[in-house]
Design a protein around this motif. Structure first.
Motif: not given
Ligand SMILES: Nc1nc2c([nH]c(=O)n2[C@H]2C[C@H](O)[C@@H](COP(=O)(O)OP(=O)(O)OP(=O)(O)O)O2)c(=O)[nH]1
Length: 171
Positions: A54-69
């Motif tokens: 959010k700080e670096e590019c102003c995008l929001t992602v839900r926790k459940s949509d973030l995949k640890n790869v």
């Protein structure tokens, strides 16, 4: 004994493109990268990843949509620190990417990723991420531009990898 320092790194992707930020200041200046940074005390790794995105590019992602790869480790010749980087990917986001004080944002087609303007290790592990594989990478840099030795492994599961190494989860 190396002193571990924890960082996050998030990549926003579509079916054909990846969003990168050109770093305007600090560590990795003048290189394209995903979005991330240091994990603050009392913050989970995932919370830090979402905050930095959010700080670096102003995008929001839900926790459940973030995949640890992936999980990356970096050491530098003559330095006592081991940088430990938890890598995430998401193709679901809210907002429009915007330039910030730290980054200028740009979409790249997968065939046009600017590896020559990225950390040298990225050319080794990032293709695995684009193939939707999970990975571990360990890189030792002789200086900021030169990798001395490294190893990269494809993983079956991040949870299994963390359990084997007695590391906690990213949540
Ligand atoms: N792609 C890639 N990313 C790397 C490498 N090494 C490395 O630290 N990173 C990432 C991890 C972090 O996302 C970022 C470094 O974090 P940072 O120093 O910008 O942290 P920060 O934003 O908290 O720092 P600041 O506000 O104090 O400047 O770079 C690398 O070799 N390749």
């Amino acid at each position: 004994m190396l002193l571990k320092k924890a960082y996050t790194l998030v990549f926003i992707r579509t079916a054909t493109q990846i969003l990168l930020g050109f770093k305007k200041r600090g560590f990795g200046v003048n290189l394209y990268n995903g979005f991330g940074g240091k994990i603050e005390p009392n913050e989970t790794i995932v919370d830090a990843a979402l905050r930095e995105l959010k700080e670096e590019c102003c995008l929001t992602v839900r926790k459940s949509d973030l995949k640890n790869v992936g999980h990356l480790e970096f050491s530098f010749e003559g330095e006592p620190n081991l940088m430990v980087v938890s890598v995430f990917s998401s193709n679901i986001y809210e907002g429009t990417p915007k330039d910030t004080e730290e980054m200028s944002v740009k979409w790249f087609n997968y065939s046009e990723i600017p590896f020559q303007k990225m950390w040298p290790d990225d050319a080794i592990w990032l293709p695995l991420m684009l193939e939707n594989k999970l990975f571990y990478g360990r890189f030792h840099y002789i200086n900021n531009n030169t990798i001395g030795h490294y190893k990269v492994e494809e993983l079956k599961s991040m949870e299994e990898f963390y359990a084997k190494r007695n590391l906690g989860s990213v949540n």
